[in-house]
Design a protein around this motif. Structure first.
Motif, PDB file in Angstrom:
ATOM      1  N   SER A  89     -29.502  23.228 -53.400  1.00  0.00           N
ATOM      2  CA  SER A  89     -28.707  23.919 -54.421  1.00  0.00           C
ATOM      3  C   SER A  89     -27.327  23.281 -54.482  1.00  0.00           C
ATOM      4  O   SER A  89     -26.613  23.210 -53.475  1.00  0.00           O
ATOM      5  N   ASP A  90     -26.973  22.819 -55.696  1.00  0.00           N
ATOM      6  CA  ASP A  90     -25.701  22.136 -55.923  1.00  0.00           C
ATOM      7  C   ASP A  90     -24.864  22.974 -56.891  1.00  0.00           C
ATOM      8  O   ASP A  90     -25.180  23.081 -58.080  1.00  0.00           O
ATOM      9  N   ARG A  91     -23.779  23.570 -56.371  1.00  0.00           N
ATOM     10  CA  ARG A  91     -22.899  24.428 -57.188  1.00  0.00           C
ATOM     11  C   ARG A  91     -21.488  23.859 -57.233  1.00  0.00           C
ATOM     12  O   ARG A  91     -20.521  24.602 -57.378  1.00  0.00           O
ATOM     13  N   ARG A  92     -21.372  22.558 -57.108  1.00  0.00           N
ATOM     14  CA  ARG A  92     -20.043  21.948 -57.045  1.00  0.00           C
ATOM     15  C   ARG A  92     -19.393  21.811 -58.420  1.00  0.00           C
ATOM     16  O   ARG A  92     -18.177  21.663 -58.504  1.00  0.00           O
ATOM     17  N   GLN A  93     -20.162  21.866 -59.499  1.00  0.00           N
ATOM     18  CA  GLN A  93     -19.594  21.764 -60.837  1.00  0.00           C
ATOM     19  C   GLN A  93     -19.439  23.159 -61.436  1.00  0.00           C
ATOM     20  O   GLN A  93     -20.328  24.003 -61.299  1.00  0.00           O
ATOM     21  N   ASP A  94     -18.312  23.370 -62.104  1.00  0.00           N
ATOM     22  CA  ASP A  94     -18.013  24.694 -62.636  1.00  0.00           C
ATOM     23  C   ASP A  94     -18.902  25.075 -63.820  1.00  0.00           C
ATOM     24  O   ASP A  94     -19.178  26.266 -64.030  1.00  0.00           O
ATOM     25  N   ASP A  95     -19.339  24.098 -64.595  1.00  0.00           N
ATOM     26  CA  ASP A  95     -20.068  24.417 -65.823  1.00  0.00           C
ATOM     27  C   ASP A  95     -21.571  24.546 -65.625  1.00  0.00           C
ATOM     28  O   ASP A  95     -22.292  24.931 -66.547  1.00  0.00           O
ATOM     29  N   ARG A  96     -22.079  24.258 -64.424  1.00  0.00           N
ATOM     30  CA  ARG A  96     -23.520  24.367 -64.216  1.00  0.00           C
ATOM     31  C   ARG A  96     -23.836  24.437 -62.723  1.00  0.00           C
ATOM     32  O   ARG A  96     -23.065  23.982 -61.877  1.00  0.00           O
ATOM     33  N   GLU A  97     -24.998  25.036 -62.449  1.00  0.00           N
ATOM     34  CA  GLU A  97     -25.542  25.117 -61.105  1.00  0.00           C
ATOM     35  C   GLU A  97     -26.953  24.542 -61.146  1.00  0.00           C
ATOM     36  O   GLU A  97     -27.783  24.992 -61.949  1.00  0.00           O
ATOM     37  N   VAL A  98     -27.227  23.581 -60.289  1.00  0.00           N
ATOM     38  CA  VAL A  98     -28.522  22.900 -60.291  1.00  0.00           C
ATOM     39  C   VAL A  98     -29.221  23.183 -58.962  1.00  0.00           C
ATOM     40  O   VAL A  98     -28.632  23.025 -57.895  1.00  0.00           O
ATOM     41  N   THR A  99     -30.485  23.583 -59.079  1.00  0.00           N
ATOM     42  CA  THR A  99     -31.305  23.848 -57.903  1.00  0.00           C
ATOM     43  C   THR A  99     -32.520  22.943 -57.945  1.00  0.00           C
ATOM     44  O   THR A  99     -33.275  22.941 -58.936  1.00  0.00           O
ATOM     45  N   TYR A 100     -32.724  22.183 -56.862  1.00  0.00           N
ATOM     46  CA  TYR A 100     -33.851  21.262 -56.769  1.00  0.00           C
ATOM     47  C   TYR A 100     -34.838  21.778 -55.721  1.00  0.00           C
ATOM     48  O   TYR A 100     -34.433  22.203 -54.622  1.00  0.00           O
ATOM     49  N   THR A 101     -36.109  21.746 -56.070  1.00  0.00           N
ATOM     50  CA  THR A 101     -37.186  22.049 -55.123  1.00  0.00           C
ATOM     51  C   THR A 101     -38.214  20.939 -55.218  1.00  0.00           C
ATOM     52  O   THR A 101     -38.519  20.449 -56.312  1.00  0.00           O
ATOM     53  N   ALA A 102     -38.741  20.531 -54.072  1.00  0.00           N
ATOM     54  CA  ALA A 102     -39.706  19.427 -54.054  1.00  0.00           C
ATOM     55  C   ALA A 102     -40.699  19.650 -52.928  1.00  0.00           C
ATOM     56  O   ALA A 102     -40.374  20.235 -51.892  1.00  0.00           O
ATOM     57  N   GLU A 103     -41.923  19.176 -53.173  1.00  0.00           N
ATOM     58  CA  GLU A 103     -42.948  19.275 -52.136  1.00  0.00           C
ATOM     59  C   GLU A 103     -42.662  18.322 -50.984  1.00  0.00           C
ATOM     60  O   GLU A 103     -42.856  18.665 -49.821  1.00  0.00           O
ATOM     61  N   ARG A 104     -42.190  17.137 -51.311  1.00  0.00           N
ATOM     62  CA  ARG A 104     -41.914  16.130 -50.294  1.00  0.00           C
ATOM     63  C   ARG A 104     -40.608  15.437 -50.630  1.00  0.00           C
ATOM     64  O   ARG A 104     -40.179  15.410 -51.798  1.00  0.00           O
ATOM     65  N   ALA A 105     -39.990  14.871 -49.612  1.00  0.00           N
ATOM     66  CA  ALA A 105     -38.750  14.122 -49.821  1.00  0.00           C
ATOM     67  C   ALA A 105     -38.585  13.127 -48.686  1.00  0.00           C
ATOM     68  O   ALA A 105     -39.161  13.282 -47.590  1.00  0.00           O
ATOM     69  N   TYR A 106     -37.780  12.104 -48.970  1.00  0.00           N
ATOM     70  CA  TYR A 106     -37.516  11.053 -47.984  1.00  0.00           C
ATOM     71  C   TYR A 106     -36.031  10.708 -48.031  1.00  0.00           C
ATOM     72  O   TYR A 106     -35.409  10.720 -49.100  1.00  0.00           O
ATOM     73  N   VAL A 107     -35.484  10.387 -46.895  1.00  0.00           N
ATOM     74  CA  VAL A 107     -34.099   9.914 -46.813  1.00  0.00           C
ATOM     75  C   VAL A 107     -34.141   8.406 -46.659  1.00  0.00           C
ATOM     76  O   VAL A 107     -34.730   7.876 -45.708  1.00  0.00           O
ATOM     77  N   VAL A 108     -33.544   7.694 -47.612  1.00  0.00           N
ATOM     78  CA  VAL A 108     -33.532   6.233 -47.591  1.00  0.00           C
ATOM     79  C   VAL A 108     -32.088   5.768 -47.590  1.00  0.00           C
ATOM     80  O   VAL A 108     -31.183   6.465 -48.069  1.00  0.00           O
ATOM     81  N   GLN A 109     -31.881   4.583 -47.042  1.00  0.00           N
ATOM     82  CA  GLN A 109     -30.545   4.004 -46.955  1.00  0.00           C
ATOM     83  C   GLN A 109     -30.391   2.958 -48.052  1.00  0.00           C
ATOM     84  O   GLN A 109     -31.098   1.948 -48.078  1.00  0.00           O
ATOM     85  N   ALA A 110     -29.464   3.202 -48.970  1.00  0.00           N
ATOM     86  CA  ALA A 110     -29.187   2.265 -50.055  1.00  0.00           C
ATOM     87  C   ALA A 110     -27.894   1.517 -49.771  1.00  0.00           C
ATOM     88  O   ALA A 110     -27.207   1.767 -48.772  1.00  0.00           O
ATOM     89  N   GLU A 111     -27.558   0.603 -50.674  1.00  0.00           N
ATOM     90  CA  GLU A 111     -26.336  -0.179 -50.483  1.00  0.00           C
ATOM     91  C   GLU A 111     -25.088   0.689 -50.564  1.00  0.00           C
ATOM     92  O   GLU A 111     -24.112   0.447 -49.853  1.00  0.00           O
ATOM     93  N   ASN A 112     -25.132   1.692 -51.432  1.00  0.00           N
ATOM     94  CA  ASN A 112     -23.959   2.547 -51.625  1.00  0.00           C
ATOM     95  C   ASN A 112     -23.982   3.803 -50.767  1.00  0.00           C
ATOM     96  O   ASN A 112     -23.185   4.706 -50.983  1.00  0.00           O
ATOM     97  N   GLY A 113     -24.921   3.888 -49.836  1.00  0.00           N
ATOM     98  CA  GLY A 113     -24.979   5.053 -48.969  1.00  0.00           C
ATOM     99  C   GLY A 113     -26.367   5.666 -48.967  1.00  0.00           C
ATOM    100  O   GLY A 113     -27.280   5.215 -49.682  1.00  0.00           O
ATOM    101  N   PRO A 114     -26.588   6.714 -48.184  1.00  0.00           N
ATOM    102  CA  PRO A 114     -27.911   7.341 -48.095  1.00  0.00           C
ATOM    103  C   PRO A 114     -28.283   8.076 -49.382  1.00  0.00           C
ATOM    104  O   PRO A 114     -27.433   8.623 -50.076  1.00  0.00           O
ATOM    105  N   ARG A 115     -29.600   8.074 -49.677  1.00  0.00           N
ATOM    106  CA  ARG A 115     -30.136   8.763 -50.841  1.00  0.00           C
ATOM    107  C   ARG A 115     -31.298   9.653 -50.413  1.00  0.00           C
ATOM    108  O   ARG A 115     -32.028   9.328 -49.477  1.00  0.00           O
ATOM    109  N   LEU A 116     -31.452  10.773 -51.122  1.00  0.00           N
ATOM    110  CA  LEU A 116     -32.567  11.677 -50.906  1.00  0.00           C
ATOM    111  C   LEU A 116     -33.537  11.525 -52.079  1.00  0.00           C
ATOM    112  O   LEU A 116     -33.201  11.860 -53.218  1.00  0.00           O
ATOM    113  N   VAL A 117     -34.723  10.999 -51.782  1.00  0.00           N
ATOM    114  CA  VAL A 117     -35.754  10.800 -52.805  1.00  0.00           C
ATOM    115  C   VAL A 117     -36.732  11.963 -52.731  1.00  0.00           C
ATOM    116  O   VAL A 117     -37.465  12.109 -51.745  1.00  0.00           O
TER     117      VAL A 117
END
Length: 370
Positions: free
Chosen positions: A169-197
């Motif tokens: 759940s991402d509530r950092r923006q004042d104009d919207r709140e986004v909630t993500y749900t996923a069956e599976r996810a992976y943490v990968v390391q990219a050039e600009n930092g870690p990403r959640l796929v």
């Protein structure tokens, strides 16, 4: 007498270190375990903080040992018997002086070698674990709050590193709140930092102003979590991290390296020698003050109070010279003023014990008869 002082010193040092170490460990436990770090990291941090705790309690332990041993010898009339054989207070103070020198050498090893090394290593480890993804995010079965306005949950983590049933759940923006749900996810390391796929999930966007909810089904979605893992980059050196030899031979270069005035380098350098001298002064004051008392069934409680007051006086002198030496590099000799005052007090009290003030005997009355 020296053997008794060393035994009691070890006992009091162990007790005081345990008390201070437990207080320090409780703070570290709340901070590290709450962030998801393992017990091994906790014990590593407490071990690295131990030299500083020992250096803090050694003067108090030496003072307590000197007071306890002197009080026991006076209660058993052993000092009275020894003084009756012709031993002066100056000669009786030799074992205490030797004991103080031994404690001062221990303090020197701590302040010049162990404490700076442990502080530098502790700072480096703090920076390393501050960016640990596994400690901050990868904890199954718990709702985590890695940042303000962000909630993260993982039901299960497989041995292969796959995240099952992810909620974000991402509530950092004042104009919207986004909630993500996923069956599976992976943490990968990219050039600009870690990403959640996230794979096979749903994104729900709520706009509070219009009170509308939109949903998006995705097959895979990449979420930037680098902003949630804020690594502490404050690895700048401080004077307490420097070696004594470096500050002694290159004070100007060390001041530039740590970005502090030269007076702070002088304060840290001479303060390390000053701490060792205080470990020498403390037992001398305790012994000399108790030696001024005479044998009594009620003990020497008054002398113990006076000895504690004299130590407080020395600490007040230390506090008084802190600001001038911190602001003016030429005033570094003032750092040794508390030890000089302590040695002067111990010398004066020993002189008083060797030559006590006594009332002059009254002249006998003579009767005049008429």
């Amino acid at each position: 007498m020296l053997s008794q002082l060393m035994v009691l010193f070890g006992f009091f040092a162990l007790v005081l270190v345990a008390v201070y170490w437990v207080n320090r460990a409780v703070v570290l436990f709340d901070r590290l375990i709450a962030d998801g770090h393992s017990a091994g990291v906790f014990f590593e941090f407490t071990a690295l903080s131990l030299p500083g705790v020992i250096a803090l309690v050694l003067p108090m332990a030496s003072f307590a040992a000197a007071v306890y041993v002197t009080n026991r010898l006076m209660s058993d009339s052993e000092l009275t018997v020894v003084q009756a054989t012709g031993y002066s207070p100056w000669r009786l103070a030799r074992p205490v002086l030797l004991f103080g020198v031994i404690v001062a050498l221990m303090m020197s090893a701590l302040t010049h070698v162990l404490v700076p090394t442990s502080m530098a290593q502790l700072k480096e480890r703090e920076v390393e674990i501050s960016g640990s993804i596994s400690a901050r995010l990868l904890r199954e079965g718990a709702f985590l709050h890695p940042g303000p306005g962000v909630t993260f949950f993982i039901r299960d983590i497989t041995p292969e590193g796959e995240l099952r049933d992810v909620y974000l759940s991402d509530r950092r923006q004042d104009d919207r709140e986004v909630t993500y749900t996923a069956e599976r996810a992976y943490v990968v390391q990219a050039e600009n930092g870690p990403r959640l796929v996230m794979v096979s999930g749903l994104a729900q966007t709520l706009r509070p102003e219009t009170r509308t909810l939109s949903t998006t089904i995705f097959r895979d979605f990449t979420y930037d979590i680098s902003t949630l893992i804020v690594q502490n980059q404050n690895l700048s050196l401080r004077p307490r991290h420097l070696s004594t030899w470096a500050m002694l031979t290159q004070p100007e270069a060390m001041a530039v390296l740590t970005d502090v005035p030269l007076s702070r380098i002088n304060e840290e350098l001479h303060g390390r020698f000053q701490q060792a001298l205080l470990a020498l002064v403390a037992p001398l004051i305790g012994f000399a003050t108790l030696l001024t008392g005479s044998f009594s069934r009620f003990g020497v409680g008054r002398q113990i109070v006076v000895a504690i007051f004299l130590l407080v006086l020395i600490k007040l002198v230390e506090s008084a010279v802190a600001d001038p030496t911190r602001n003016n590099a030429q005033l570094w000799p003032l750092i040794y003023l508390p030890s000089a005052v302590g040695l002067a007090i111990a010398t004066a009290v020993l002189h008083l014990a060797a030559r006590p003030f006594r009332r002059r005997p009254r002249a006998p009355r003579t009767e005049v008869t008429a």
